[in-house]
Design a protein around this motif. Structure first.
Motif, PDB file in Angstrom:
ATOM      1  N   ASN A 147      -9.413   7.717  -4.462  1.00  0.00           N
ATOM      2  CA  ASN A 147      -9.064   6.481  -5.166  1.00  0.00           C
ATOM      3  C   ASN A 147      -9.342   6.615  -6.660  1.00  0.00           C
ATOM      4  O   ASN A 147      -8.525   6.235  -7.496  1.00  0.00           O
ATOM      5  CB  ASN A 147      -9.846   5.297  -4.567  1.00  0.00           C
ATOM      6  CG  ASN A 147      -9.497   3.990  -5.254  1.00  0.00           C
ATOM      7  OD1 ASN A 147      -8.329   3.653  -5.386  1.00  0.00           O
ATOM      8  ND2 ASN A 147     -10.505   3.267  -5.729  1.00  0.00           N
TER       9      ASN A 147
ATOM     10  N   LYS B 210      -6.717   2.092   3.872  1.00  0.00           N
ATOM     11  CA  LYS B 210      -6.482   3.355   3.176  1.00  0.00           C
ATOM     12  C   LYS B 210      -7.321   3.458   1.904  1.00  0.00           C
ATOM     13  O   LYS B 210      -7.962   4.479   1.644  1.00  0.00           O
ATOM     14  CB  LYS B 210      -4.989   3.489   2.849  1.00  0.00           C
ATOM     15  CG  LYS B 210      -4.661   4.879   2.372  1.00  0.00           C
ATOM     16  CD  LYS B 210      -3.758   4.873   1.180  1.00  0.00           C
ATOM     17  CE  LYS B 210      -3.734   6.220   0.494  1.00  0.00           C
ATOM     18  NZ  LYS B 210      -3.503   6.072  -0.930  1.00  0.00           N
ATOM     19  N   ILE B 211      -7.360   2.391   1.113  1.00  0.00           N
ATOM     20  CA  ILE B 211      -8.108   2.457  -0.153  1.00  0.00           C
ATOM     21  C   ILE B 211      -9.616   2.570   0.117  1.00  0.00           C
ATOM     22  O   ILE B 211     -10.346   3.174  -0.668  1.00  0.00           O
ATOM     23  CB  ILE B 211      -7.759   1.275  -1.096  1.00  0.00           C
ATOM     24  CG1 ILE B 211      -8.426   1.467  -2.451  1.00  0.00           C
ATOM     25  CG2 ILE B 211      -8.075  -0.057  -0.516  1.00  0.00           C
ATOM     26  CD1 ILE B 211      -8.085   0.413  -3.484  1.00  0.00           C
TER      27      ILE B 211
ATOM     28  N   GLU C 275      -2.034  10.648   1.310  1.00  0.00           N
ATOM     29  CA  GLU C 275      -1.620   9.591   2.255  1.00  0.00           C
ATOM     30  C   GLU C 275      -1.515  10.160   3.675  1.00  0.00           C
ATOM     31  O   GLU C 275      -1.989   9.555   4.640  1.00  0.00           O
ATOM     32  CB  GLU C 275      -0.276   8.977   1.836  1.00  0.00           C
ATOM     33  CG  GLU C 275      -0.423   8.016   0.667  1.00  0.00           C
ATOM     34  CD  GLU C 275       0.866   7.246   0.350  1.00  0.00           C
ATOM     35  OE1 GLU C 275       1.696   7.024   1.247  1.00  0.00           O
ATOM     36  OE2 GLU C 275       1.028   6.859  -0.822  1.00  0.00           O
TER      37      GLU C 275
ATOM     38  N   SER D 141       0.833  -1.194   0.000  1.00  0.00           N
ATOM     39  CA  SER D 141       0.000   0.000   0.000  1.00  0.00           C
ATOM     40  C   SER D 141       0.873   1.251   0.000  1.00  0.00           C
ATOM     41  O   SER D 141       1.925   1.281   0.633  1.00  0.00           O
ATOM     42  CB  SER D 141      -0.916   0.003   1.227  1.00  0.00           C
ATOM     43  OG  SER D 141      -0.141  -0.167   2.390  1.00  0.00           O
TER      44      SER D 141
ATOM     45  N   ASN E 209      -0.751  -1.870  -6.780  1.00  0.00           N
ATOM     46  CA  ASN E 209      -0.333  -0.578  -6.219  1.00  0.00           C
ATOM     47  C   ASN E 209      -0.400   0.505  -7.299  1.00  0.00           C
ATOM     48  O   ASN E 209       0.330   0.455  -8.293  1.00  0.00           O
ATOM     49  CB  ASN E 209       1.096  -0.704  -5.688  1.00  0.00           C
ATOM     50  CG  ASN E 209       1.623   0.612  -5.161  1.00  0.00           C
ATOM     51  OD1 ASN E 209       2.002   1.482  -5.946  1.00  0.00           O
ATOM     52  ND2 ASN E 209       1.634   0.783  -3.865  1.00  0.00           N
TER      53      ASN E 209
END
Ligand code: NDP
Ligand code: MG
Length: 381
Positions: A212, A202-203, A325, A97, A119
């Motif tokens: 995304n 996270k996604i 991020e 990730s 990724n």
């Protein structure tokens, strides 16, 4: 038999890759398992798959794994990225990730390997360097991200010069219909529930903000050599049509399937062949209609911001990715509200130095600048 190295083996993509390989034990051998810090999950996988090589990024987790397997070769720290170029590996699955996924991708491509790429942060941030690695090493990328896998499959219906437009579909995430004024009150727990897909943390948050999809706009531009004006996004809440390609005669080719990443992972592993998969068959009659509509850019500023980053290039895609991020991390820690994520990324995109990303040093510099700016972002209440 293909020897597979799974980067990010303990994550959502990694564990689903192992489940696909388990179903086809005569086709795939697990040569290497590489993960970050989840020693417990990693140890279970090592017991089950007995890989030749193990990579554990985190040094403390690596010590625990060494203790459990004193006779195994355990590589730790940044040296884990070198596993991607080892002889004996036929295909590298990149399910790491975040930005760090860039390193195994470049190393694998430089050594001529095929990479099944989940990724997306890598090709968004380091597109030019990845292209150089492809050219000089002779490796190949096979997309795993479901939208890119769909486009890859649809493109076989015509020639490159006949393609008019790529249409990325998006579920619209968990808050597609939440009143705009309530979005600021969305908590990490609420954002972590995706209506259709079961993915990493996270996604899943990126799906709720649509960062995304923004990353996927840039990912598609890189993978299929398309400019921003030839890529569009449609909200499709059922996540059955995984994406589409419109050709010059206005014919549109779509790829459909149940929302199960094992389908796309397996296709990248077996390409160009198709074999039975663990995914369930699609029962279209069970859906009460499929719907499509344009994304609301007030609700999802991440979409116009992605087009801006793609058109401008240089350090802006890195500002977009690495700023996001950090913002997601700050949101999880309770330092930012849900709606602050886009404001934080906007701040980073506005402040970052405009530089060309011609080498790894420039890439690392832009990434660290984007992270510094995102950490500094002070919320105005
Ligand atoms: P997860 O968070 O579930 O898993 C991430 C994996 O990466 C874990 O195995 C983690 O190890 C490992 N990792 C993180 N940092 C490092 C590091 N420095 N060195 C080695 N390993 C590391 O993420 P997902 O599986 O959801 O996503 C992975 C990638 O795939 C992302 O880029 C995402 O955008 C993309 N993707 C994911 C989809 C999905 O369905 N999940 C769909 C399409 C794309 P550990 O946990 O042990 O620390
Ligand atoms: Mg996707």
């Amino acid at each position: 038999m293909k020897n597979v190295a799974v980067f990010g083996s303990t994550g959502s993509i990694g564990s689903q890759t192992l489940s696909v390989c388990s179903m086809h034990r005569n086709e795939f051998g697990i040569y290497a398992l590489i993960f970050g810090s989840n020693a417990d999950a990693g140890i279970k996988q090592i017991l089950e798959y007995d890989p030749k090589i193990v990579g554990v990024f985190d040094n403390r987790a690596a010590a625990a794994v060494r203790e459990a397997f004193p006779d195994k070769e355990i590589i730790s720290g940044t040296a884990v990225w070198d596993i991607a170029q080892m002889d004996g590996i036929d295909i590298v699955v990149n399910g790491v990730s975040g930005f760090n996924g860039t390193f195994p991708l470049i190393k694998a491509l430089r050594s001529g390997k095929t990479v099944a790429l989940a990724n997306k942060e890598s090709v968004v941030c380091a597109g030019r360097l990845v292209a150089e690695a492809l050219n000089c090493g002779g490796g190949k990328i096979l997309p795993v991200d479901s939208e890119q896998s769909a486009i890859f499959q649809c493109l076989t219906a015509g020639r490159k010069e006949e393609v008019k437009r790529i249409i990325l579909t998006a579920s619209g995430g968990a808050f597609r219909e939440t009143p705009l004024e309530r979005l600021k009150d969305v908590t990490p727990e609420m954002a972590m529930k995706h209506p259709n897909w079961n993915m990493g943390r996270k996604i899943t948050i990126d799906s709720a903000t649509m960062f995304n999809k923004g990353l996927e706009i840039m990912e598609a531009a890189f993978l299929f050599d398309m400019d921003a004006s030839s890529i569009s996004v449609l909200i499709h809440p059922q996540s059955v049509v995984h994406s589409m390609v419109e050709f010059c005669d206005n014919s549109v080719i779509a790829q459909l399937g149940v929302p199960d990443m094992r389908l796309a992972i397996q296709y990248a592993l077996t390409y160009p062949d198709r074999i039975p998969s663990p995914a369930a068959p699609l029962d279209l009659a069970s859906f009460n209609g499929l719907s499509f509509f344009e994304p609301d850019t007030d609700r999802f500023p991440a979409i116009p911001m992605a087009y801006r980053a793609l058109e401008k290039g240089g350090s802006l895609p890195i500002a977009y990715n690495s700023g996001n991020e950090v913002a997601v991390d700050r949101f999880i820690k309770g330092e930012l509200r849900f709606t602050d994520i886009a404001d934080c990324v906007e701040h980073v995109m506005g402040m970052i130095e405009d530089i060309a990303i011609n080498d790894i040093d420039a890439l690392l510099y832009a990434d660290s600048e984007a992270r510094r700016l995102a950490k500094e972002f002070a919320v105005k209440r």
